[in-house]
Design an enzyme around this catalytic site. Sequence first.
Site, PDB file in Angstrom:
ATOM      1  N   GLY A  40       0.820  -1.210   0.000  1.00 18.51           N
ATOM      2  CA  GLY A  40       0.000   0.000   0.000  1.00 18.51           C
ATOM      3  C   GLY A  40       0.846   1.247   0.000  1.00 18.51           C
ATOM      4  O   GLY A  40       1.886   1.307   0.679  1.00 18.51           O
ATOM      5  N   LEU A  43      -1.391   7.282   2.441  1.00 13.73           N
ATOM      6  CA  LEU A  43      -0.686   8.052   3.457  1.00 13.73           C
ATOM      7  C   LEU A  43       0.008   7.154   4.475  1.00 13.73           C
ATOM      8  O   LEU A  43       1.135   7.435   4.891  1.00 13.73           O
ATOM      9  CB  LEU A  43      -1.664   8.997   4.160  1.00 13.73           C
ATOM     10  CG  LEU A  43      -2.223  10.127   3.299  1.00 13.73           C
ATOM     11  CD1 LEU A  43      -3.092  11.051   4.137  1.00 13.73           C
ATOM     12  CD2 LEU A  43      -1.103  10.929   2.634  1.00 13.73           C
ATOM     13  N   ARG A 330     -20.761  12.537  12.020  1.00 11.17           N
ATOM     14  CA  ARG A 330     -21.285  11.948  10.794  1.00 11.17           C
ATOM     15  C   ARG A 330     -22.417  10.956  11.041  1.00 11.17           C
ATOM     16  O   ARG A 330     -23.375  10.893  10.282  1.00 11.17           O
ATOM     17  CB  ARG A 330     -20.149  11.265  10.033  1.00 11.17           C
ATOM     18  CG  ARG A 330     -19.147  12.239   9.473  1.00 11.17           C
ATOM     19  CD  ARG A 330     -17.963  11.547   8.838  1.00 11.17           C
ATOM     20  NE  ARG A 330     -17.086  12.534   8.222  1.00 11.17           N
ATOM     21  CZ  ARG A 330     -15.948  12.232   7.614  1.00 11.17           C
ATOM     22  NH1 ARG A 330     -15.555  10.968   7.547  1.00 11.17           N
ATOM     23  NH2 ARG A 330     -15.198  13.172   7.076  1.00 11.17           N
ATOM     24  N   ARG A 435     -15.995   7.326  12.979  1.00 11.30           N
ATOM     25  CA  ARG A 435     -14.811   8.177  12.828  1.00 11.30           C
ATOM     26  C   ARG A 435     -15.215   9.632  12.689  1.00 11.30           C
ATOM     27  O   ARG A 435     -16.087   9.974  11.894  1.00 11.30           O
ATOM     28  CB  ARG A 435     -14.012   7.753  11.588  1.00 11.30           C
ATOM     29  CG  ARG A 435     -12.794   8.649  11.359  1.00 11.30           C
ATOM     30  CD  ARG A 435     -11.938   8.155  10.220  1.00 11.30           C
ATOM     31  NE  ARG A 435     -12.565   8.260   8.921  1.00 11.30           N
ATOM     32  CZ  ARG A 435     -12.653   9.398   8.218  1.00 11.30           C
ATOM     33  NH1 ARG A 435     -12.194  10.530   8.724  1.00 11.30           N
ATOM     34  NH2 ARG A 435     -13.209   9.398   7.027  1.00 11.30           N
ATOM     35  N   LEU A 441      -6.807  10.989   7.799  1.00  7.22           N
ATOM     36  CA  LEU A 441      -5.481  11.412   7.352  1.00  7.22           C
ATOM     37  C   LEU A 441      -4.529  11.509   8.529  1.00  7.22           C
ATOM     38  O   LEU A 441      -3.348  11.184   8.428  1.00  7.22           O
ATOM     39  CB  LEU A 441      -5.574  12.756   6.629  1.00  7.22           C
ATOM     40  CG  LEU A 441      -6.590  12.841   5.482  1.00  7.22           C
ATOM     41  CD1 LEU A 441      -6.499  14.191   4.776  1.00  7.22           C
ATOM     42  CD2 LEU A 441      -6.388  11.710   4.490  1.00  7.22           C
TER      43      LEU A 441
END
Length: 637
Positions: A40, A43, A330, A435, A441
Site C-alpha cells: 500500500g 498516506l 457523521r 470516525r 489522514l
Amino acid sequence: MALNANIPGGPLAEKWDRHRFELKLVNPANKKKFNIIVVGTGLAGGSASASLAELGYRVKTFCIQDSPRRAHSIAAQGGINAAKNYTNEGDSIQRLFYDTIKGGDFRAREANVYRLAQISNSIIDQCVAQGVPFARDYGGLLANRSFGGSQVSRTFYTRGQTGQQLLLGVYSALSRQIAAGNVKMFTRREMLDLVVVNGQARGIVARNLITGRIERFAADAVVLATGGYSNVFFLSTNAMASNVSAIYRAYKRGAFFANPCFTQIHPTCIPVHGIYQSKLTLMSESLRNDGRVWVPKNPGDKRPPGQIPEAERDYYLENRYPSFGNLVPRDVASRNAKAQCDMGKGVGKTGLAVYLDFEDAIKTDGEAVIGQKYGNLFQMYEKITASNPYKEPMMIYPAIHYAMGGLWVDYNLMSTIPGLFVLGEANFSDHGANRLGASALMQGLADGYFIIPYTIGGYLAGTALPEVTTDHAAFESVSTEAKDRVARLLAVNGKRTVDDFHRQLGHILWEYCGMSRNEAGLLKAQKLIQELRSEFWQNVIVPGSDKDFNQSLERAGRAADFLEFAELMVIDAHGRKESCGCHLNEAYQTEDNEALRDDKNYSFVAAWEFAGNDKAPHLNEEPLNFENVELTQRSYK
C-alpha cells in the site's frame, strides 16, 4: 486466545514516551540487514515506506496502481485534525483525545487514541516542512476550520484537496528513497496472500497485474496499509480498486479481524442516481461549516427549493441539536437524514436526499469568499449533477465511506501474527464505532511517520528471525493455492457478471447491515449471502486469461473475498446487542431514537478468529477499560 494489547503502564499522557524508551532498538548499522515489505502506498503505507527506508531498512513496497500517488488517500477532501489551538478556542491534546473517544461512541482503546492526539501536532510540522500548501489566515498562520463532532476549529486543509496535497508530500519523501535505492517499488501488483513461516509473517504472494505472473517476496516483517473494505457494499465513496483481499487473506492465515460490522456512513454524498452507477462521490464534510441542511416541513412537498418559503423549511439538525447544529458527527447527521427521508420529506426524484443550502452564507460573505473556500467542490458537484450550488442547494444523502473495523492490532500496531503490522484504515484501532471527520489522514500519517518506525524496530531487535527464502515450502504452498483460486474463477464460465453479483451483495448489506439493523434482517442477510456465494461459484463468468492484463479477473478475486467477508460482518453485527455510532440496532434506542449502548455487556473489541472454511468464526473479546473518560450517553444538543 487471550488478547494482549501491550498497553504500557503509567499515566495516559506518559505511555507513549515511556514505551518508546522501553522498546529495544536496532543498531543503525544493523538496519540494512533487515528486509521489510510494505503493501500500500497511501498516506499510511507511503509514509511508512519512506520513514523505514530513511532509517536504513531495506524496503519493498507494493501497490495496485501504476503509480504510488494514485492511492485512494488522494481522494480525501476536507482536512486533517491537529491540536495546535491556533484559533485560541481552548483546544488541547486532551480535548482532541476526548472528542475522538466520544465521537467513536466509546468503542476505541484509550491509549491508542491519546497517542494519536499527541502525535497530531508533529504531523502538521512534518507536512509543512515537506511543502504541503495548507491554507493560511490573514496573519500568516495556518488556517483552521470546523468539522463534525467538535466545538473548536482544529482542521487544517488545502481547500478541498487535502488528501491530494498530503499524498504528494508523502510521495516526494518516498520518491527520494526510491531514487536512493532504499525502496524497491513494485507497481501493478496485487497481494493475493500472506506467507507465514513458523508462526511469523515472512512474505507475500502477489499477482503481476500486467503479465498475470504469480510472484513471491520474502521479508523479515510485513506491513499492510491496504485501506478499508467499504466497497463490500458495491456503492461506496471508495476508489473502484479498494478491496478487502489483503487483510481478509491475513485473517484466514491467523490475524484476528476486529469489529468488521463498524463502517462509516458519510452524510454528505451525492445521492444514487441510477442502477448502472458503479461508485458514489463524496462532498466534503467541511461544507457543513457554511451549508445549512434542511427538508420541506410537509411530507411529499416536491416544489423546487426556491419556491419553498423559510417558514415551510425544517432545518432539522439545527432544531434538534442546537449546540452543534449542522456540525454534529457523521453518524448523527446520517441517521437523521435517513429518518427525514423515511418520513416522506426527502427531496429529488428518488426522495432519498436532503438539501445542503449555501444561500445564507453567500448573502453574508459573498460568492467570492464561499468560492475561495469550496470552489473546487462546487465545481465537482456541478460537473456531476449539472446543478449550480451557488444558485440552488446541493442534494446530499448518506453513503458508505470509511471502514472503522479492520485487523486487530496491539499498541505496537502488530496483529495476532507476529511480524505482521497493520496501519491506517486497514486496522481497527483508533476510531471506535464512528470516525470523526478529518481523523483518517491524521491516523494514516501518525501510523506511518511516527509509530511504526519505533515499534517495528522493537520487534526486529527482540525476535529470532531465521533466514527464509522464497524457495521455502510455505511459499510454494501459498503460491499453489493462489494459482488454484485464479484457475477456479476462470473455469466457472457461468452467465452472471462479477459486478452483477457484487451489486446484489451490496444491496443485501445496505438493506440489512447498514444504518439500521434488526435481528430478523441480519439472520436473513446471512442466509442470502450464503446463497449468493454458492451461486457465484457456479454461475459467474470471468472472460479472458490469467496470462495478461485482465480487470475482470481482478474484480472476480476481490468479489469472491467480499462474499466471504460479508458474512463475517453480519455475524459481528448480530452478536452486538446494542446500538453505537451509526450502527443502530432497532431494538436498542433511547426515547428520542438515539443509539443506546450497553456498556456493561459490550464494552469490548470483537476480535474474530478464523476457524476454517464453512465453520463459524470464534469470538475473542478485548475489554475496553475507560480510566480517563466517563462513559456517558452521547449528546450533541
